[in-house]
Motif scaffolding. Sequence first.
Motif, PDB file in Angstrom:
ATOM      1  N   ASP A 154       0.832  -1.199   0.000  1.00 46.10           N
ATOM      2  CA  ASP A 154       0.000   0.000   0.000  1.00 46.10           C
ATOM      3  C   ASP A 154       0.870   1.253   0.000  1.00 46.10           C
ATOM      4  O   ASP A 154       0.359   2.368  -0.022  1.00 46.10           O
ATOM      5  CB  ASP A 154      -0.912   0.020   1.228  1.00 46.10           C
ATOM      6  CG  ASP A 154      -0.113   0.128   2.521  1.00 46.10           C
ATOM      7  OD1 ASP A 154       0.869  -0.631   2.675  1.00 46.10           O
ATOM      8  OD2 ASP A 154      -0.447   0.972   3.370  1.00 46.10           O
ATOM      9  N   ASN A 155       2.179   1.072   0.022  1.00 47.24           N
ATOM     10  CA  ASN A 155       3.126   2.181   0.121  1.00 47.24           C
ATOM     11  C   ASN A 155       3.632   2.554  -1.282  1.00 47.24           C
ATOM     12  O   ASN A 155       4.409   1.815  -1.876  1.00 47.24           O
ATOM     13  CB  ASN A 155       4.298   1.776   1.030  1.00 47.24           C
ATOM     14  CG  ASN A 155       5.224   2.923   1.342  1.00 47.24           C
ATOM     15  OD1 ASN A 155       5.820   3.515   0.445  1.00 47.24           O
ATOM     16  ND2 ASN A 155       5.350   3.252   2.618  1.00 47.24           N
ATOM     17  N   THR A 192      -4.315 -10.100   2.621  1.00 46.44           N
ATOM     18  CA  THR A 192      -3.743 -10.248   3.953  1.00 46.44           C
ATOM     19  C   THR A 192      -4.615  -9.448   4.921  1.00 46.44           C
ATOM     20  O   THR A 192      -5.462  -8.648   4.502  1.00 46.44           O
ATOM     21  CB  THR A 192      -2.309  -9.705   4.011  1.00 46.44           C
ATOM     22  OG1 THR A 192      -2.346  -8.270   3.926  1.00 46.44           O
ATOM     23  CG2 THR A 192      -1.456 -10.269   2.882  1.00 46.44           C
ATOM     24  N   GLU A 193      -4.403  -9.643   6.223  1.00 48.94           N
ATOM     25  CA  GLU A 193      -5.134  -8.854   7.218  1.00 48.94           C
ATOM     26  C   GLU A 193      -4.860  -7.367   7.022  1.00 48.94           C
ATOM     27  O   GLU A 193      -5.767  -6.534   7.085  1.00 48.94           O
ATOM     28  CB  GLU A 193      -4.720  -9.273   8.636  1.00 48.94           C
ATOM     29  CG  GLU A 193      -5.117 -10.674   9.042  1.00 48.94           C
ATOM     30  CD  GLU A 193      -4.075 -11.739   8.726  1.00 48.94           C
ATOM     31  OE1 GLU A 193      -4.198 -12.854   9.238  1.00 48.94           O
ATOM     32  OE2 GLU A 193      -3.133 -11.449   7.956  1.00 48.94           O
ATOM     33  N   LYS A 197      -7.540  -4.184   5.918  1.00 52.77           N
ATOM     34  CA  LYS A 197      -7.683  -3.018   6.782  1.00 52.77           C
ATOM     35  C   LYS A 197      -7.512  -1.720   6.003  1.00 52.77           C
ATOM     36  O   LYS A 197      -8.324  -0.798   6.114  1.00 52.77           O
ATOM     37  CB  LYS A 197      -6.658  -3.098   7.918  1.00 52.77           C
ATOM     38  CG  LYS A 197      -6.626  -1.885   8.824  1.00 52.77           C
ATOM     39  CD  LYS A 197      -5.545  -2.025   9.880  1.00 52.77           C
ATOM     40  CE  LYS A 197      -5.429  -0.780  10.736  1.00 52.77           C
ATOM     41  NZ  LYS A 197      -4.335  -0.905  11.758  1.00 52.77           N
ATOM     42  N   PHE A 198      -6.456  -1.640   5.206  1.00 53.18           N
ATOM     43  CA  PHE A 198      -6.154  -0.387   4.519  1.00 53.18           C
ATOM     44  C   PHE A 198      -6.979  -0.178   3.253  1.00 53.18           C
ATOM     45  O   PHE A 198      -7.283   0.952   2.883  1.00 53.18           O
ATOM     46  CB  PHE A 198      -4.656  -0.284   4.233  1.00 53.18           C
ATOM     47  CG  PHE A 198      -3.873   0.119   5.444  1.00 53.18           C
ATOM     48  CD1 PHE A 198      -3.608   1.448   5.708  1.00 53.18           C
ATOM     49  CD2 PHE A 198      -3.438  -0.829   6.351  1.00 53.18           C
ATOM     50  CE1 PHE A 198      -2.916   1.835   6.835  1.00 53.18           C
ATOM     51  CE2 PHE A 198      -2.746  -0.458   7.499  1.00 53.18           C
ATOM     52  CZ  PHE A 198      -2.478   0.888   7.748  1.00 53.18           C
ATOM     53  N   SER A 199      -7.361  -1.260   2.592  1.00 49.87           N
ATOM     54  CA  SER A 199      -8.199  -1.097   1.410  1.00 49.87           C
ATOM     55  C   SER A 199      -9.584  -0.596   1.793  1.00 49.87           C
ATOM     56  O   SER A 199     -10.224   0.150   1.047  1.00 49.87           O
ATOM     57  CB  SER A 199      -8.300  -2.412   0.633  1.00 49.87           C
ATOM     58  OG  SER A 199      -8.941  -3.409   1.406  1.00 49.87           O
ATOM     59  N   GLY A 202      -9.919   3.010   1.728  1.00 46.19           N
ATOM     60  CA  GLY A 202      -9.786   3.641   0.425  1.00 46.19           C
ATOM     61  C   GLY A 202      -8.368   3.748  -0.078  1.00 46.19           C
ATOM     62  O   GLY A 202      -8.113   4.372  -1.118  1.00 46.19           O
ATOM     63  N   GLN A 203      -7.417   3.133   0.625  1.00 56.87           N
ATOM     64  CA  GLN A 203      -6.023   3.177   0.208  1.00 56.87           C
ATOM     65  C   GLN A 203      -5.808   2.256  -0.995  1.00 56.87           C
ATOM     66  O   GLN A 203      -6.127   1.063  -0.931  1.00 56.87           O
ATOM     67  CB  GLN A 203      -5.120   2.716   1.361  1.00 56.87           C
ATOM     68  CG  GLN A 203      -3.657   2.535   1.007  1.00 56.87           C
ATOM     69  CD  GLN A 203      -2.985   3.852   0.686  1.00 56.87           C
ATOM     70  OE1 GLN A 203      -3.177   4.840   1.378  1.00 56.87           O
ATOM     71  NE2 GLN A 203      -2.199   3.870  -0.383  1.00 56.87           N
ATOM     72  N   PRO A 204      -5.305   2.767  -2.120  1.00 60.85           N
ATOM     73  CA  PRO A 204      -5.044   1.883  -3.268  1.00 60.85           C
ATOM     74  C   PRO A 204      -3.953   0.861  -2.947  1.00 60.85           C
ATOM     75  O   PRO A 204      -3.007   1.161  -2.215  1.00 60.85           O
ATOM     76  CB  PRO A 204      -4.607   2.842  -4.376  1.00 60.85           C
ATOM     77  CG  PRO A 204      -4.136   4.070  -3.674  1.00 60.85           C
ATOM     78  CD  PRO A 204      -4.958   4.173  -2.429  1.00 60.85           C
ATOM     79  N   ILE A 205      -4.116  -0.319  -3.487  1.00 60.94           N
ATOM     80  CA  ILE A 205      -3.139  -1.394  -3.303  1.00 60.94           C
ATOM     81  C   ILE A 205      -2.395  -1.575  -4.619  1.00 60.94           C
ATOM     82  O   ILE A 205      -3.002  -1.694  -5.682  1.00 60.94           O
ATOM     83  CB  ILE A 205      -3.829  -2.712  -2.897  1.00 60.94           C
ATOM     84  CG1 ILE A 205      -4.677  -2.508  -1.625  1.00 60.94           C
ATOM     85  CG2 ILE A 205      -2.786  -3.815  -2.703  1.00 60.94           C
ATOM     86  CD1 ILE A 205      -3.900  -2.031  -0.414  1.00 60.94           C
ATOM     87  N   TYR A 206      -1.078  -1.589  -4.539  1.00 62.65           N
ATOM     88  CA  TYR A 206      -0.224  -1.729  -5.718  1.00 62.65           C
ATOM     89  C   TYR A 206       0.309  -3.155  -5.802  1.00 62.65           C
ATOM     90  O   TYR A 206       0.610  -3.777  -4.785  1.00 62.65           O
ATOM     91  CB  TYR A 206       0.953  -0.741  -5.629  1.00 62.65           C
ATOM     92  CG  TYR A 206       0.536   0.677  -5.321  1.00 62.65           C
ATOM     93  CD1 TYR A 206      -0.024   1.492  -6.317  1.00 62.65           C
ATOM     94  CD2 TYR A 206       0.701   1.210  -4.053  1.00 62.65           C
ATOM     95  CE1 TYR A 206      -0.414   2.795  -6.026  1.00 62.65           C
ATOM     96  CE2 TYR A 206       0.315   2.514  -3.751  1.00 62.65           C
ATOM     97  CZ  TYR A 206      -0.241   3.303  -4.741  1.00 62.65           C
ATOM     98  OH  TYR A 206      -0.637   4.584  -4.461  1.00 62.65           O
ATOM     99  N   LYS A 207       0.428  -3.637  -7.039  1.00 59.88           N
ATOM    100  CA  LYS A 207       0.920  -5.007  -7.213  1.00 59.88           C
ATOM    101  C   LYS A 207       1.724  -5.106  -8.496  1.00 59.88           C
ATOM    102  O   LYS A 207       1.410  -4.458  -9.499  1.00 59.88           O
ATOM    103  CB  LYS A 207      -0.263  -5.991  -7.253  1.00 59.88           C
ATOM    104  CG  LYS A 207       0.145  -7.442  -7.529  1.00 59.88           C
ATOM    105  CD  LYS A 207      -1.067  -8.357  -7.534  1.00 59.88           C
ATOM    106  CE  LYS A 207      -0.691  -9.777  -7.919  1.00 59.88           C
ATOM    107  NZ  LYS A 207      -1.857 -10.707  -7.915  1.00 59.88           N
ATOM    108  N   VAL A 208       2.744  -5.955  -8.461  1.00 56.87           N
ATOM    109  CA  VAL A 208       3.502  -6.267  -9.668  1.00 56.87           C
ATOM    110  C   VAL A 208       3.839  -7.753  -9.649  1.00 56.87           C
ATOM    111  O   VAL A 208       4.127  -8.326  -8.585  1.00 56.87           O
ATOM    112  CB  VAL A 208       4.796  -5.423  -9.771  1.00 56.87           C
ATOM    113  CG1 VAL A 208       5.694  -5.628  -8.559  1.00 56.87           C
ATOM    114  CG2 VAL A 208       5.561  -5.764 -11.054  1.00 56.87           C
TER     115      VAL A 208
END
Length: 214
Positions: A154-155, A192-193, A197-199, A202-208
Amino acid sequence: MRLKNKPWALPLIEANPQYVVTEPQQYRGKWQERFSQDQPLLIEIGMGKGRFITEMARRDPEHNYIGIEVQSTATGIALKKQLEAQLPNLQLVCGDGGDLTEMFAPGEVAGIFLNFSDPWPKKRHAKRRLTYKTFLKQYQTVIAETGHLEFKTDNRGLFEYSLASMNNYGMVFDQVWLDLHDSEEAVDNVMTEYEEKFSKKGQPIYKVTAHFAK
């Protein structure tokens, strides 16, 4: 995230050696002995409380899974999940995943998951980030030629750093998501837990997802 120490965790771990390995170096090149079937091996470094790795193993019985966690309390919580589920394709490691080449033989791993790793935001701590070049070198050693690396966070700062680090190392990007939960990938995404919580906030989740060039 450091959890408050729970006195029950270590005794629980010690009482269940069938599910938890505390000296992983002993199984280097022999991890399939820990499972009921010989299947491609996927590992999560920093499994936390084990929600992700347990659910992945439950959904995907055709792979073997190992969750690695240095904190005994978190490992104990993950172990409780496994004691309830008793998944034959899941093993846990209570130990430091800092040097995977001591735990796994070259090419022994089919894929690695890095979920919400510590961002170590200060520049002087960059070498501790799990996407720093020295860690990438370890991953390249233990991952099979057809294997992959999957990273979620999320960072945004850590994500941008990780993309640059992987690119500089010569890795090939399979796909990049700047808002995972607002994509088709979200349908089968295992959270994950921390991610849940952060999604929810409204926190966007980044993935690669990426692999090493052959």
